[in-house]
Design a protein around this motif. Structure first.
Motif, PDB file in Angstrom:
ATOM      1  N   LEU A   1       0.812  -1.228   0.000  1.00 38.61           N
ATOM      2  CA  LEU A   1       0.000   0.000   0.000  1.00 38.61           C
ATOM      3  C   LEU A   1       0.843   1.274   0.000  1.00 38.61           C
ATOM      4  N   ASN A   2       1.863   1.327   0.837  1.00 40.11           N
ATOM      5  CA  ASN A   2       2.692   2.539   0.900  1.00 40.11           C
ATOM      6  C   ASN A   2       4.178   2.245   0.737  1.00 40.11           C
ATOM      7  N   LEU A   3       4.481   1.072   0.186  1.00 38.21           N
ATOM      8  CA  LEU A   3       5.879   0.636   0.084  1.00 38.21           C
ATOM      9  C   LEU A   3       6.729   1.599  -0.733  1.00 38.21           C
ATOM     10  N   ALA A   4       6.276   1.986  -1.918  1.00 39.83           N
ATOM     11  CA  ALA A   4       7.072   2.852  -2.782  1.00 39.83           C
ATOM     12  C   ALA A   4       7.337   4.197  -2.105  1.00 39.83           C
ATOM     13  N   GLU A   5       6.315   4.745  -1.490  1.00 40.89           N
ATOM     14  CA  GLU A   5       6.441   6.038  -0.805  1.00 40.89           C
ATOM     15  C   GLU A   5       7.462   5.973   0.337  1.00 40.89           C
TER      16      GLU A   5
ATOM     17  N   LYS B   1      15.424   6.282   1.178  1.00 39.96           N
ATOM     18  CA  LYS B   1      16.515   6.611   0.268  1.00 39.96           C
ATOM     19  C   LYS B   1      16.895   8.091   0.340  1.00 39.96           C
ATOM     20  N   ALA B   2      15.936   8.933   0.689  1.00 38.30           N
ATOM     21  CA  ALA B   2      16.171  10.374   0.734  1.00 38.30           C
ATOM     22  C   ALA B   2      16.865  10.820   2.016  1.00 38.30           C
TER      23      ALA B   2
END
Length: 201
Positions: free
Chosen positions: A189-193, A199-200
């Motif tokens: 559901l929110n993995l990419a975010e 990473k940031a």
């Protein structure tokens, strides 16, 4: 297994998940309506880990939930991923949360065969090593994580950990395919975010 108690805990945790995104509410409705099946011996436990995983997503964390049960099927520790909320802690994976609580409360724990850890997702390398070194002998996960999971890649670990793992049981849950899919979809559901946030940093 005390199925009635598992259902009670699950309903309590579902009630704590407030109004959220459409996806969260869709999965909340699904898990509320889901009836764990006696056909699958791990179904009720996997269902509860999915609820905890959804609670993690609702708080802005990675969607993974975990529980530790005793020999009678009673839940003695439960938790979910807490990497981002209430504040950033890189080590607060669901399995870590549960094991920290249990080990802090039981410093003289010496009966590993009586306990099983259930998690909604295949443990990552960090959690696999932690659990391998713990006194818990059985770890059961609902959904495989082919990208980040380590159970299916144990041969890539150093020899010491491979040998240690041979004294433990790590396996996929004997639960319904629907719950396996639910665990996987909730994690996404929110993995990419959240991966982008990591990473940031």
């Amino acid at each position: 297994m005390n199925t009635a108690r598992i259902l009670e805990i699950g309903r309590q945790r579902l009630a704590e998940i407030g109004p959220g995104s459409e996806d969260i509410m869709t999965w909340r409705t699904y898990l509320t309506r889901y009836q764990p099946s006696e056909q699958y011996p791990d179904d009720a436990f996997a269902w509860l880990t999915c609820i905890l995983a959804l609670a993690a997503v609702e708080k802005g964390n990675f969607g993974v939930g975990s529980i530790l049960i005793d020999h009678a099927g009673g839940v003695i520790s439960q938790g979910h991923n807490e990497v981002f909320h209430p504040y950033f802690r890189s080590d607060r994976h669901a399995e870590m949360v549960v094991m920290d609580e249990f080990e802090d409360a039981n410093p003289d724990f010496e009966k590993p065969d009586d306990y099983t850890l259930y998690t909604s997702l295949e443990p990552c390398p960090m959690c696999l090593v932690r659990l391998s070194a713990s006194n818990v002998k059985r770890v059961v996960f609902a959904a495989q994580d082919m990208e980040g999971g380590m159970v299916h890649k144990v041969s890539d670990l150093p020899v010491f950990w491979v040998e240690l793992l041979q004294t433990r049981v790590f396996r996929q849950a004997r639960c319904s395919p629907d719950l396996i899919d639910a665990a996987h979809q909730i994690f996404l559901l929110n993995l990419a975010e959240l991966n982008a946030k990591i990473k940031a940093q």
